[in-house]
Structures are given as structure tokens and as C-alpha cells.
Write a protein that holds these residues in place. Sequence first.
Motif, PDB file in Angstrom:
ATOM      1  N   ASN A 146       0.813  -1.223  -0.108  1.00  0.00           N
ATOM      2  CA  ASN A 146      -0.018   0.080  -0.018  1.00  0.00           C
ATOM      3  C   ASN A 146       0.685   1.087   0.037  1.00  0.00           C
ATOM      4  OD1 ASN A 146       0.820   0.106   2.894  1.00  0.00           O
ATOM      5  ND2 ASN A 146      -0.982  -1.128   3.483  1.00  0.00           N
ATOM      6  N   ASP A 198      -4.441   2.744   3.061  1.00  0.00           N
ATOM      7  CA  ASP A 198      -5.563   1.977   2.518  1.00  0.00           C
ATOM      8  C   ASP A 198      -5.660   1.998   1.001  1.00  0.00           C
ATOM      9  OD1 ASP A 198      -5.968   4.900   2.086  1.00  0.00           O
ATOM     10  OD2 ASP A 198      -7.893   4.885   2.619  1.00  0.00           O
ATOM     11  N   TYR A 229      -9.719   6.483  -1.572  1.00  0.00           N
ATOM     12  CA  TYR A 229      -8.730   6.456  -0.509  1.00  0.00           C
ATOM     13  C   TYR A 229      -8.530   7.614   0.175  1.00  0.00           C
ATOM     14  CZ  TYR A 229      -8.130   2.310  -3.395  1.00  0.00           C
ATOM     15  OH  TYR A 229      -8.471   0.913  -4.145  1.00  0.00           O
TER      16      TYR A 229
END
Lengths: 292, 755, 170
Positions: free
Chosen positions: B78, B85, B309
Motif C-alpha cells: 500500500n 488504505d 482512499y
Amino acid sequence: MSTPQYVAPESLEDALRIKSESGADARLVAGGTDLILRMRDRVFTPKLLLDLRRVPLTAISCTAGEMRIGSYATLSQILAHDEIANLFPALVEACRPFAGPPIRNRATIGGNIVNASPAADLVPPLMAYDANIVLSSISGDRELPLAEFFTGPGQTVIEPDEILTEVRLPLMPPDSAASFIKLGQRRSMAISIVNLCTRLSLAADGTVATARIVLGAVAPTPLRAVAAEAVLAGNDITTALLDEAAQQASRESMPISDVRASGSYRKRMTAVLVRRALSAAWGELGRNNSNG
Amino acid sequence: MSESNVVGQWVPATGAGDIVTGAARYCPDIDLPGLLTGKLLYSPHARARIRKLDVSAARQIPGVFAVLTQADIPGENNYLYSQADQPLLAIDEVRFQGDAVAAVAALDEATADAALRAIQVEYEVLDGIFDPLVAMKAGADQLVEGEDNIIMNQVYRTGEVEAALASADVIVENTYRTQWAEHAFLETEGGVALVDEEGVVTVYSSCQAPHRDRMQIARTLAMPESMVRVITPYIGGAFGGKDEAHVQMHAALLAVAAGRPVRLIRGRRESILTHVKRHPIIIHCITAATREGRLLAVKARAIADAGPYHNATHEVMNKFGEFIGGPYSVQNLEVETIAVRTNNPIGGAFRGFGAPQAAFVYESQMDDLARKLEIDPLELRLLNGVETGTKMYTGVVVREGQAMKASLRKAAEKIGWEKRDQCERQPAPHLRRGWGMATILKGSGMGRGLGDHAGVVLEMHRDGSVVLLSGAADMGQGIITILAQMAADRLGVPMSSVRAVRADTSRTPDAGSSCASRQCMVSGNAVLAAANSIRDSLLSVAAGKTKISRDRLDLRDGRLQVDSEPHALTIEELARRALFWGYPLHAESKYHFEYPADVPAGDYRFSQEVFQFCTQIAQVLVDVETGQVTVERLIAVHDAGKMINPGGVYGQIEGGCAQGIGYALTEELIVNEGRTLNPSLENYVIPMALDIPEMEMDVLEIPEPVGAPLGAKGIAESPIIPTAPAIRNAILDAIGKPLYQLPMSAERVLTALDG
Amino acid sequence: MADRDIQMNVNGLALKVNSGPGRTLLSALREDLGLIGAKDGCSQGDCGACVVLLDGQAVNSCMVLAPQAQGRDILTVEGLAENGVLHPLQRAFGETWAFQCGFCTPGMLMSCYALLSSNDEPSREEILTAISGNFCRCTGYQAVVKAVQQAAAEIRASSSGDGEQGRAPA
Ligand SMILES: Cc1cc2nc3c(=O)[nH]c(=O)nc-3n(C[C@H](O)[C@H](O)[C@H](O)COP(=O)(O)OP(=O)(O)OC[C@H]3O[C@@H](n4cnc5c(N)ncnc54)[C@H](O)[C@@H]3O)c2cc1C
Ligand code: FES
Ligand code: FES
């Protein structure tokens, strides 16, 4: 991008022969400013690219009552041509806001026509000046009005063995004036939201002998607003008449919505800009008359 | 001014020689033996479940060296800007059109493309969430199962808002809408990764925060940070859009997997489809005032579309809340900032972090108020503007605020505000002319409570030449030039003697991100501290040699100065002597921006406290038949504290105004159900040379008392902030109709005229 | 016809590239000849970062097929300086901050160079028109106008002077 063969024949005869042998597999490349993008998007996957840059197709000449522009003449060439500026000023006006200089140095008049974009900027003035085009093939040339060339977006009546070799513009009768207007989102590097060209040619009695109203980007092909032209033909020009013609042209348009503008905006702009273009042409005729 | 006095001079940018000869290398220009082309495969859907992902055919293609999916990532899969996220490679679901599902490295571009085409992905297309107003409702389909779509809901309150509203003579209440805006840095995102002979993963990165990139790359590779090195080559613009990492981790993963260097550059379309955008925000705002025009209260509610996100949404919306009151003395203010997850493009950092959206609101409100009260917009602003010592609604006391009113007055004078009615308002039947102003403030620095520090290393050699090592990324804003100027100034050497190294984490100390207009201040202070300690050595040597007291000595023009007169001793000689006698000519310093100990009252958490003030005034011509707006004149008066390099300052202002004109009139990413319909520079319409008026700029130099090196404070963000509301107010003045939505496209102007 | 061998005269040198016809002039310059000055900002004619001169005219090299350059003269930004001496335009761009990130600069310089070769005293409008196909996100084009006018003045002064060619050491 697909990887076709590339040839640049030395003569038109060679080119026509290759075209007759390969037909649609051989595609012409002029400035490439439309073609390269189509190839990258795999819309076109030609086996052979035929570049006529060695063939003398870039000449611009005025003879026998008409202006002849070779299909490989670039926008920059046309923009710099004094005789065109004198005789067909609306064509030059259409070149001015066209993309930017580096594209204008490459893009050709023939490519703009054959690419058959509904928004092609050179087509409205050419049609307003009653341009003909010459399509050549190994079996000879045919000349047809540009207005009869387009059948849809990207679609034309050109045959697979044909090459567009020349654009021919008849000299305008005296008391003629034309005006081109482009509406884009910026002053350079803009595809037209609406582009259009109007021409008025007056009879000796001051009435409209010929009217041309050619609309771009508001229909699947560049469009002659014939009913609007008919509003003007044979009549004395008045502001009200110009308004009426403009409204009629707008009714004749059938624009779509896209990322640049909505269809209803285009339709409305057609009325506004046709009226402006007609007024400009009319204004110019008035000036010419009072000067002469 | 003498030659060596480099501060305040139009010194050409460091690297200018390389740029004008074409020698400057940006990421796409970096070539290495065995270099592979990296590419990413993106989701064609805004929201879908990945049923099957089969890369085996792609791996078989000759010339393909690596094909990676999420399963191949050894460490964290990530990004980590604020929250972890956003996956680098999608795991089981794609949540917007910019989610990558696989990465390939191949011999050349054609082979890489073939590999992408050979990857088989089976998607189960899901109903997307596209409307934040729907997504925020209770019981709405959740973007992440089990999590609320509302990822931020913060209320800041100062004073007694309801009471103030009730007591107001006049209220202006409107709803505003802003658009997704695209950075369109000319160099798209890119990274070039290799594993060097010591096993160090080295990544050339087109970025704003090289040290944070290093951290992110290391955690993705599950390697220690000591084995990762990030180098910034020349960078072709960023504007906030390269604050978060983009393809650096993918490039590093591919290079490690392929065992060969990999260059991964986003194409233009891919760039527009994938990176963050300026948030679209829907803002409802109530402004209350007395009959005389004194602002009593502002109450606002802002709903931002965050995309799927977090990215910089919190930071952006915090700044929105911090600045929604504008540069005005408003004692009662309430702002609710809400951010909602959708399957649209991700919202993130873009020059000004929420302040441009806020300014569009508060400056439009001011003009609507002025009309309602029939007060001149200039008067209304002067009446309410902050001054030095004003306590703002954030609780922050303005330490230096003269520029607020000074910039208003200067801009008004430049355009001839008082005499504007002598200009023709209707130059043709279909044309209307109008004038509008906007004045704003924007803080410099990360904000209270956030670490805001930078390190620097400076070394002078025996010949007087200097190396400056700073980890501040220079994306074109000219930070390393300015730092070099500060060093040259303090050390009395010409610019040509200072070599500023572009950020390289193996050599240059961490300076944090080049964002929030902070580097000039924070790294600037670090440079001054380091330079002062070397200067100290030189002056000690000079005092010893000349037996003249220190306070009469100075360094400039490459020489010692005694009582401001050049002395025979050169800096070179002083350096040689200093090194001979063991004085340190090497200094490392770390500057930490200190906020005053007095905690501002109120609930603002990350308040900035050094302010850039500025005023812009636009003169526009509106074609009332087509709706087209032409900006005829744009006056921009900005406060820079002290200009270290006027070239850089004017450049930032001019460029910011140009971006502001685009933001105002034409720039808009058109997104339909999560799909961007205009991902090209052809259809995302940014003004070009002929679309921009001659800008009339002026810079006020009112030195900042605290925290600003040599009085200089940042300038980078403020120029884009007032442009859109200034143009909006000018359109209002021209046609008498207000607009509440950006961009003010011809069609929207026409709709306003019809209304 | 040797289909893949393309000969061109680049910055005064006769060079040969071996390139498929699907390649663009831009990629031939950058990849085959290592001339990385011209940049790729869009690959489709929109940005002007790739502008070079083809037989003296500014063109988007991303929109020229490599074989279309066969036998022709190409001038890239690398060819502006002579013997390490900067062209006045190059110097003026640096002095006036006509760029920030510099990514647009090679293309911008070539468009301006093309302008100056046919017009040694361009107006603001003429300069803006000449660069109207060159996108710059960092500046507002104003400094470019200033740079071109400064360079033009210098070129005029030196050509009316003692034939110094208006060049100064890099
Ligand atoms: C950035 C950019 C901006 C643009 N801006 C504008 C604009 O403002 N206005 C506008 O109208 N257009 C614009 N265009 C589109 C394009 O530049 C023009 O349509 C141009 O005139 C095409 O000419 P070309 O020589 O490049 O055609 P090419 O791309 O070489 O060819 C176009 C098509 O015509 C065929 N063709 C070309 N010549 C002949 C011939 N003699 N006989 C038969 N077939 C032929 C080709 O096979 C191809 O299918 C723009 C394009 C780009 C990339
Ligand atoms: S890269 Fe050629 S015009 Fe953008
Ligand atoms: S200087 Fe960055 S794009 Fe022009």
C-alpha cells in the motif's frame, strides 16, 4: 502502433499504381496529424503507408478562373499565401486559430478533408466557396463538389484506389464576402465546438444572388444549411432577414453533446454565430461598395 | 548592489544551463545498461471484484522479465501518505479506474504492451458509489465493507455563531460547487529503479518527498531503509500531485524481480486517470454582517468527494476549514468539513490544499454581500481585513499582517479601481466588461502540531568552493537555487561557488516534503544556521590574522570586508587557513520550525501561523451571447516577505495566476460514473499562451518577524488561490449575475445570464 | 528501398537510424540517437514538448513518422549552442526565468528559434502565437516573451555590429 511498410514514391503515377494494387491496405500519410493517432488507437491498421511528399502536390496556383491548391499544401503554406488571403480570406481565417504552429507546419488541406471530421476547420470555408476536389486514380481523375464528399464521421465517397490530389476554388463573383467563425475553448489548440462559414454574393441590384451557410461540428458531416440559405437568396438584406436565416440554420443543425459542449449549447451558438458571420460578410460588402 | 550580494538578485536557476541545452535529465531521460520498460495494468472499471487474475501467458512472452501481482509483493502492499488504505496492486477489488492490478517489465515498450494484453483478468462489475451526497446517507452501500463512507467529519467552532446570525442585519447564503482539477505537470509521473553493486535499491524519482518515498519503497520491499536510496533527477513540475508516491514502489519491485533496471513512466492518459485531483467540494455557506458591513459570522458546511482512499483528504479539508473565514476578522465561525468515499478519482494535494476552494467561497460571499449592502467591494474588504495583532477565528494571532490591506490598496491602485467606471462597460452590443477582486491568506509550513523540520549539510573547501546538500526536492519551484543564494550570501562567495546537489537520500539530509510553501522557510533557516557556523570559522580566522575586532568584519564579493571596505584577504585564503588550523568548514544543521508556545484558543489543530497575503484584481470581458469570458487584465499583488530571488517569485506568481485562470474558466475533469471522459491535454482544457493576459505583478516585501529566514516566507501556493474568485466577481460585475460553480464555462455563464 | 535505414541530417551531422516505420521521429531522436532534449509530454501533438525543427520549421516530433524525416534537416535543442557557446535565446531563457521545471523548455526554445529565424523583431502577439502550441504548466508565458525579446534585441545588435553573431560563452 502497428508497423506498416512505408513508401514515398517519386511520382504520382507510381503512387496511383500502388494505390490501385493495394487499395485500402495502402493508406496515404500526409502530415500524419490525424493518421498517427488513429494508428495508435488501432482504428487504422494499414499494411502500407504511402507518403506523397516527393510528389509535387503542394503547389498553390491561380489559373483559368480558379485557385488550385495541392492536397499536400500545409496549413502554414495557405496561411502565408497572399493570393489566397486576397481571394479567399475566410479560408485563411480558418487556418489562423487551427491548432498551433507546429501542427500547422505539418497538417495538410487534403488530410483535413479526407479525415472527414465533422469539426474539420477548413471544410466550412471551402464549401462556402463552392470548392471542388479532384480524386485521382490510375484510371483517371474525377472532380466533384466538396459538398458531395462526406457521408458520415470519418466516412467519404473516396474509393480505395483514389487519392485526393487537388482542391479547386472558383473565383468569386464581384460583391462577394465570406466570414469564418470558430468557437473553441481556447484561442489555439482547440477542436471547434462550432465552426462555420457564411458567404454572400450580391446581384447587381443588391439582392442576394448566392448565399452559403456551412456549419461544422453540429452534424455528422459538415453541413450546408440550405433552408437558411434559401431564406436569404433573392432578397434584400436586412438585419431581420439575417436573424431569420440564423435561426433557420440553427434549426437545421443536429448537434450531439460531448466533453466540449452540450448539443443545446451548440444549437444556440449556431444561431448566434451564423448571425455574426452573416453580419460580418454584409458589413464587408457595405465597406467594399462604399469604397468602390 | 555589489556582485556577491546574491540575495534579492535575479540569479538564474541552478541547472539553467543544463535545461536550455537539453542536457538536464528527467526520469524519462535516464538510460542504463539493460534497462527494461515497466508498465502497469489498470482496472477498466470504477468498481469491480477481481474474480480471476492470470498472468501466466504474459510471463511466457519472450522479452518479458517480470510480471507481478499483489501476491508477489514481499512487504506492505500500500501507499502511505496518511493512511495505508490504497493498495499498490489491487487485492480482490478495484475501487477506481486508477487501481493497478499488475505490473510488467519487458525489453521494450511493444513487448510490455503485449504482456499487458496477455494478462487475463476476470472482473465482476459492482455497482459503484459515485454521488457523495448519496454515499453519506445512513444505510448507503459501503465502499469498504463494515466502514462508513464518511471518512472525515470535523466541526470547528469559534464564538457564538447562532446568536450572531440571529442578530445580523444582512445574511448571504449560497451553495457552491467546485470541480476535479488536474495538475497536468508536463513531466508525467515516473521512476527508474535499479539494484546497485552493493544491493542497494536505487530509485530515481520524480517526486516532492524523496525521504518519504524511501520509507515507502523500503516497507514495500520489506528491506531496511538503509538499503534503499532515492535520487531526484530534474523534475518536470509537481504542484502537489507528486507529494504522494506514484510508481516508485512498482518500479523498485520490478527491478528487484527482473534483476535489471526498470524505467516506469506514466503516459499522459494514464497519468490523468490515476493520480490524485483537487477535490470537488459542495459548500453551503452563510455569511452574516451588520448594516455597515462588519462581518459577524460565517457558517459553512463542506462535503468533499474523496474518491476511494484517504490520501491527503484530511490535510486538504483541514486547510479548507482553517481558511474558510478568509483574511478577515470574523469572531464567530463554524465550519463542518465532511469527506465521503466514492469510486471516483482520488482527491489529494494540489497547490493550496483546499484553500482555493475555500477562497472561491469566501471571496464570492464578500462580493455578494457588498452588492446586497451597496458597499464597494474594496471598502468592505478593508473594513474587515486582519491586521498585525488581529486574533483570527482559528485563535492564531497574526504576527505580521500589514500586507493584507497593503496588497488590496496596491492592487486597486494598479488597476485604477476608483476610476474603473471611466472604462467602457459595453464596448460592443454583445460585450460586457467588469472588474472583480479577491484577497486571500495562506499559511506557510506544515502547521502546528505537525513535525516541520529540515536538515542541511554545507561544506566549504580550501579553494572557497561550497557544496550544499539538501534533501528538498526541486520540482522547478527553484528551492535549491534559493538555498544556494542564502548560503552564498552568508559566506560571501559568488553563486558560481556554491554547488547545490539535487536531493539524494544517500547524501542529502531529510528536508521533508516540498509542499505547503514550507521549504524556503524551513530549509532556508537550516541553511542559514549551517552557513553561519562556517562563517564563524572564517571570521575567527580573519580576526586572528588581521587583529581587527569581529564586529567590523564581514564577508562578501569573495573577500573579507573591513568596515564594509574590501580587504586583501580572500575567502579562499581564509578557507585555506581555517582548514590548516582545524576550524570546521563543514556544518550540518537541522532546523525545526517552532510555533509559539501560546496555544491558540479554539479547536483548530494544524493552524499555520506565517501568512502569505495577496490580492488579485481581474478585468474581464463577457460575451453575453456565447458566454465566453476573456480575462483582459490581471493584477496580482503578493507578499513574499523578502524576495530571495525575484525571478523565482515572479515565476511562481505568473504560473499560479495562469493555473488560476484555467481553474476559473475551463479546467474540469469530466467524470461520469467513475470514468474520466477527458483524460488528455486536448480535452482537459488549460489556457495556452494566447489565452492569458499580460499579468501585472507586484511584490510587497514586508519581512516576516518570526521563523522566516532573512524575512522570506513561502510564495508557492498563494498565487493560484485568489484568481478564480477575482474572475468570478468580475463576471458578476460585468453581467450582474453571480456564478456559484467552477469552472465558469461559457455554458454556465450563459445559464447564469438566462437565470 | 532499404526500408529501415533512415538517414537524416541532425544538428549538422549526417546520421543513420534503423527504425521501423511505426516509430516516431521523437523516439528515434531520443532512443536511437540519445538526443533526450526533446521531451514527450503527451505523445499526441497537444503539448509541444517534443518540438524540433524539420527543414527549418517547428514540428511536433511525436507526430512525425521517423521515415518521413528521411534525407531532411533536423535541428534539436542540442544543436542550438555552437562550440559550447549558448545561443542568445538560451541565455535569455535562463536570465529571465522563462521556465521553472524546464520540461517545456527544449520545445519552447525551438518554437522561438523558428520565429526568430524569420522575424528578428517579433511583437508580444507574434511571440505568443509562435508558442501557442507549446504548453507550459509552470509559467504564464510572460517570461518567455521577455526572453525572446531580449534575445531578439541582442541578435539585432550583434548583426548590425561587428558580426559577433550574438553568442557569448556558456
Ligand atoms: C494537436 C492537434 C490539433 C489539431 N487541431 C485541429 C484544428 O484546430 N482544426 C482541425 O480542423 N483539425 C485539427 N487537428 C486535426 C488534423 O491536424 C487536421 O485534420 C489535419 O488537417 C490533417 O492533415 P494531415 O496532413 O495531418 O492528415 P493525415 O493525418 O496525414 O491524414 C488524415 C487522413 O486523410 C488521409 N489522407 C491524407 N491526405 C490524403 C490524400 N491526399 N488523399 C487521400 N487520403 C488522404 C489519410 O490516409 C488519413 O486517413 C488537430 C490535430 C492535432 C493532433
Ligand atoms: S509530446 Fe509531442 S506534442 Fe506533446
Ligand atoms: S517550466 Fe515547467 S512546464 Fe514550462
